[in-house]
Design a protein around this motif. Structure first.
Motif, PDB file in Angstrom:
ATOM      1  N   ILE A  29     -28.672 100.658 -12.903  1.00  0.00           N
ATOM      2  CA  ILE A  29     -27.696 101.116 -11.917  1.00  0.00           C
ATOM      3  C   ILE A  29     -26.294 101.172 -12.464  1.00  0.00           C
ATOM      4  CG2 ILE A  29     -29.102 100.295  -9.987  1.00  0.00           C
ATOM      5  CD1 ILE A  29     -26.945  98.082  -9.616  1.00  0.00           C
ATOM      6  N   GLY A  30     -26.075 100.615 -13.648  1.00  0.00           N
ATOM      7  CA  GLY A  30     -24.759 100.724 -14.262  1.00  0.00           C
ATOM      8  C   GLY A  30     -24.343 102.153 -14.536  1.00  0.00           C
ATOM      9  N   ASN A  31     -25.287 103.085 -14.478  1.00  0.00           N
ATOM     10  CA  ASN A  31     -24.978 104.499 -14.660  1.00  0.00           C
ATOM     11  C   ASN A  31     -24.640 105.213 -13.354  1.00  0.00           C
ATOM     12  OD1 ASN A  31     -25.592 104.327 -17.433  1.00  0.00           O
ATOM     13  ND2 ASN A  31     -27.766 104.645 -17.022  1.00  0.00           N
ATOM     14  N   TYR A  32     -24.681 104.463 -12.239  1.00  0.00           N
ATOM     15  CA  TYR A  32     -24.536 105.077 -10.931  1.00  0.00           C
ATOM     16  C   TYR A  32     -23.340 104.522 -10.165  1.00  0.00           C
ATOM     17  CZ  TYR A  32     -29.285 106.769 -11.627  1.00  0.00           C
ATOM     18  OH  TYR A  32     -30.407 107.403 -12.112  1.00  0.00           O
ATOM     19  N   TYR A  33     -22.619 105.429  -9.557  1.00  0.00           N
ATOM     20  CA  TYR A  33     -21.625 105.048  -8.548  1.00  0.00           C
ATOM     21  C   TYR A  33     -22.422 104.690  -7.301  1.00  0.00           C
ATOM     22  CZ  TYR A  33     -16.497 105.394  -8.134  1.00  0.00           C
ATOM     23  OH  TYR A  33     -15.158 105.138  -8.106  1.00  0.00           O
ATOM     24  N   GLN A  39     -24.417 104.114  10.211  1.00  0.00           N
ATOM     25  CA  GLN A  39     -24.593 105.076  11.288  1.00  0.00           C
ATOM     26  C   GLN A  39     -24.868 104.341  12.576  1.00  0.00           C
ATOM     27  OE1 GLN A  39     -27.496 108.152  10.506  1.00  0.00           O
ATOM     28  NE2 GLN A  39     -26.619 109.482  12.077  1.00  0.00           N
ATOM     29  N   ALA A  40     -23.959 104.472  13.517  1.00  0.00           N
ATOM     30  CA  ALA A  40     -24.111 103.872  14.835  1.00  0.00           C
ATOM     31  C   ALA A  40     -24.871 104.839  15.739  1.00  0.00           C
ATOM     32  CB  ALA A  40     -22.747 103.552  15.428  1.00  0.00           C
ATOM     33  N   PRO A  41     -25.498 104.330  16.784  1.00  0.00           N
ATOM     34  CA  PRO A  41     -26.246 105.201  17.692  1.00  0.00           C
ATOM     35  C   PRO A  41     -25.388 106.333  18.243  1.00  0.00           C
ATOM     36  CG  PRO A  41     -26.734 102.917  18.155  1.00  0.00           C
ATOM     37  CD  PRO A  41     -25.611 102.910  17.164  1.00  0.00           C
ATOM     38  N   GLY A  42     -25.868 107.554  18.123  1.00  0.00           N
ATOM     39  CA  GLY A  42     -25.155 108.697  18.655  1.00  0.00           C
ATOM     40  C   GLY A  42     -23.981 109.164  17.824  1.00  0.00           C
ATOM     41  N   LYS A  43     -23.802 108.563  16.655  1.00  0.00           N
ATOM     42  CA  LYS A  43     -22.672 108.937  15.816  1.00  0.00           C
ATOM     43  C   LYS A  43     -23.154 109.416  14.454  1.00  0.00           C
ATOM     44  CE  LYS A  43     -19.256 105.861  17.929  1.00  0.00           C
ATOM     45  NZ  LYS A  43     -18.196 104.836  17.663  1.00  0.00           N
ATOM     46  N   GLU A  44     -22.270 110.076  13.752  1.00  0.00           N
ATOM     47  CA  GLU A  44     -22.595 110.541  12.417  1.00  0.00           C
ATOM     48  C   GLU A  44     -22.505 109.391  11.407  1.00  0.00           C
ATOM     49  OE1 GLU A  44     -21.117 115.202  12.799  1.00  0.00           O
ATOM     50  OE2 GLU A  44     -20.170 113.837  11.369  1.00  0.00           O
ATOM     51  N   ARG A  45     -23.193 109.573  10.296  1.00  0.00           N
ATOM     52  CA  ARG A  45     -23.113 108.581   9.233  1.00  0.00           C
ATOM     53  C   ARG A  45     -21.698 108.565   8.670  1.00  0.00           C
ATOM     54  NH1 ARG A  45     -28.125 108.213   5.198  1.00  0.00           N
ATOM     55  NH2 ARG A  45     -29.051 108.277   7.283  1.00  0.00           N
ATOM     56  N   GLU A  46     -21.160 107.368   8.464  1.00  0.00           N
ATOM     57  CA  GLU A  46     -19.790 107.261   7.995  1.00  0.00           C
ATOM     58  C   GLU A  46     -19.693 106.366   6.768  1.00  0.00           C
ATOM     59  OE1 GLU A  46     -17.217 105.513  10.918  1.00  0.00           O
ATOM     60  OE2 GLU A  46     -18.233 103.580  10.872  1.00  0.00           O
ATOM     61  N   PHE A  47     -18.693 106.634   5.978  1.00  0.00           N
ATOM     62  CA  PHE A  47     -18.411 105.866   4.774  1.00  0.00           C
ATOM     63  C   PHE A  47     -17.930 104.468   5.125  1.00  0.00           C
ATOM     64  CE2 PHE A  47     -16.856 104.845   0.652  1.00  0.00           C
ATOM     65  CZ  PHE A  47     -15.598 104.294   0.820  1.00  0.00           C
ATOM     66  N   VAL A  48     -18.412 103.480   4.374  1.00  0.00           N
ATOM     67  CA  VAL A  48     -17.960 102.105   4.525  1.00  0.00           C
ATOM     68  C   VAL A  48     -17.229 101.646   3.271  1.00  0.00           C
ATOM     69  CG1 VAL A  48     -18.677  99.704   4.843  1.00  0.00           C
ATOM     70  CG2 VAL A  48     -19.816 101.533   6.129  1.00  0.00           C
ATOM     71  N   SER A  49     -17.907 101.780   2.127  1.00  0.00           N
ATOM     72  CA  SER A  49     -17.315 101.275   0.884  1.00  0.00           C
ATOM     73  C   SER A  49     -18.019 101.899  -0.299  1.00  0.00           C
ATOM     74  CB  SER A  49     -17.444  99.746   0.837  1.00  0.00           C
ATOM     75  OG  SER A  49     -16.830  99.221  -0.322  1.00  0.00           O
ATOM     76  N   ARG A  50     -17.334 101.912  -1.444  1.00  0.00           N
ATOM     77  CA  ARG A  50     -17.946 102.406  -2.677  1.00  0.00           C
ATOM     78  C   ARG A  50     -17.422 101.595  -3.840  1.00  0.00           C
ATOM     79  NH1 ARG A  50     -14.781 107.101  -5.208  1.00  0.00           N
ATOM     80  NH2 ARG A  50     -12.743 106.942  -4.208  1.00  0.00           N
ATOM     81  N   ILE A  51     -18.173 101.648  -4.940  1.00  0.00           N
ATOM     82  CA  ILE A  51     -17.820 100.854  -6.113  1.00  0.00           C
ATOM     83  C   ILE A  51     -18.198 101.628  -7.364  1.00  0.00           C
ATOM     84  CG2 ILE A  51     -20.059  99.644  -6.102  1.00  0.00           C
ATOM     85  CD1 ILE A  51     -18.482  97.085  -6.908  1.00  0.00           C
ATOM     86  N   ASN A  52     -17.352 101.523  -8.371  1.00  0.00           N
ATOM     87  CA  ASN A  52     -17.606 102.298  -9.578  1.00  0.00           C
ATOM     88  C   ASN A  52     -18.644 101.596 -10.455  1.00  0.00           C
ATOM     89  OD1 ASN A  52     -16.057 100.238 -10.788  1.00  0.00           O
ATOM     90  ND2 ASN A  52     -15.189 101.680 -12.257  1.00  0.00           N
ATOM     91  N   TRP A  53     -18.919 102.200 -11.596  1.00  0.00           N
ATOM     92  CA  TRP A  53     -20.037 101.758 -12.429  1.00  0.00           C
ATOM     93  C   TRP A  53     -19.923 100.306 -12.869  1.00  0.00           C
ATOM     94  CZ3 TRP A  53     -16.686 105.809 -13.527  1.00  0.00           C
ATOM     95  CH2 TRP A  53     -17.119 107.077 -13.138  1.00  0.00           C
ATOM     96  N   SER A  54     -18.727  99.878 -13.224  1.00  0.00           N
ATOM     97  CA  SER A  54     -18.551  98.521 -13.745  1.00  0.00           C
ATOM     98  C   SER A  54     -18.278  97.505 -12.650  1.00  0.00           C
ATOM     99  CB  SER A  54     -17.395  98.494 -14.740  1.00  0.00           C
ATOM    100  OG  SER A  54     -16.169  98.734 -14.079  1.00  0.00           O
ATOM    101  N   GLY A  55     -17.882  97.990 -11.487  1.00  0.00           N
ATOM    102  CA  GLY A  55     -17.485  97.098 -10.410  1.00  0.00           C
ATOM    103  C   GLY A  55     -15.994  96.836 -10.366  1.00  0.00           C
ATOM    104  N   ALA A  56     -15.259  97.425 -11.274  1.00  0.00           N
ATOM    105  CA  ALA A  56     -13.824  97.154 -11.352  1.00  0.00           C
ATOM    106  C   ALA A  56     -13.018  97.920 -10.303  1.00  0.00           C
ATOM    107  CB  ALA A  56     -13.309  97.500 -12.743  1.00  0.00           C
ATOM    108  N   VAL A  57     -13.586  99.015  -9.800  1.00  0.00           N
ATOM    109  CA  VAL A  57     -12.873  99.853  -8.829  1.00  0.00           C
ATOM    110  C   VAL A  57     -13.669  99.902  -7.531  1.00  0.00           C
ATOM    111  CG1 VAL A  57     -11.967 102.141  -8.333  1.00  0.00           C
ATOM    112  CG2 VAL A  57     -11.894 101.260 -10.677  1.00  0.00           C
TER     113      VAL A  57
END
Length: 123
Positions: A29-33, A39-57
């Motif tokens: 998984i180190g190659n993957y962002y 997704q809450a009931p009746g709502k669209e899927r929404e972004f929560v958080s993301r992390i870069n390959w190393s975890g530094a960002v």
């Protein structure tokens, strides 16, 4: 890449949960962002958080900033989301996702998805 999310459950407002996402298959998984969406009931899927390959960002939606912490352990092929000070508005199915390369905040940019884990926060 197969992703398996776990750790959801029911908590009262103010409580904490820790979600995990295990990656399997012939991959590192180190190659993957990687990211978390919900997704809450009746709502669209929404972004929560993301992390870069190393975890530094890391990057967070404004609604969870300061309460949630994303992390990853590439050696264990796992992604985590520590959720503190949970609010009823956090109730949703949470999904982990991965993309080989750079990923931003849009769900359509991610190629691999876990099955989702339900988080329910009661007031």
């Amino acid at each position: 890449v197969q992703l398996q999310a776990s750790g959801g459950g029911s908590v009262q407002a103010g409580g904490s949960l820790r979600l995990s996402c295990a990656a399997s298959g012939r991959t590192f998984i180190g190659n993957y962002y990687m990211g978390w969406f919900r997704q809450a009931p009746g709502k669209e899927r929404e972004f929560v958080s993301r992390i870069n390959w190393s975890g530094a960002v890391t990057d967070y939606a404004d609604s969870v900033k300061g309460r949630f912490t994303i992390s990853r352990d590439n050696a264990k092929n796992t992604l985590n989301l520590q959720m503190n000070s949970l609010e009823p508005e956090d109730t949703a199915v949470y999904y982990c996702a991965a993309v080989r390369g750079l990923g931003f905040r849009s769900a359509v940019e991610y190629d691999y998805w876990g099955q989702g884990t339900l988080v329910t926060v009661s007031s």
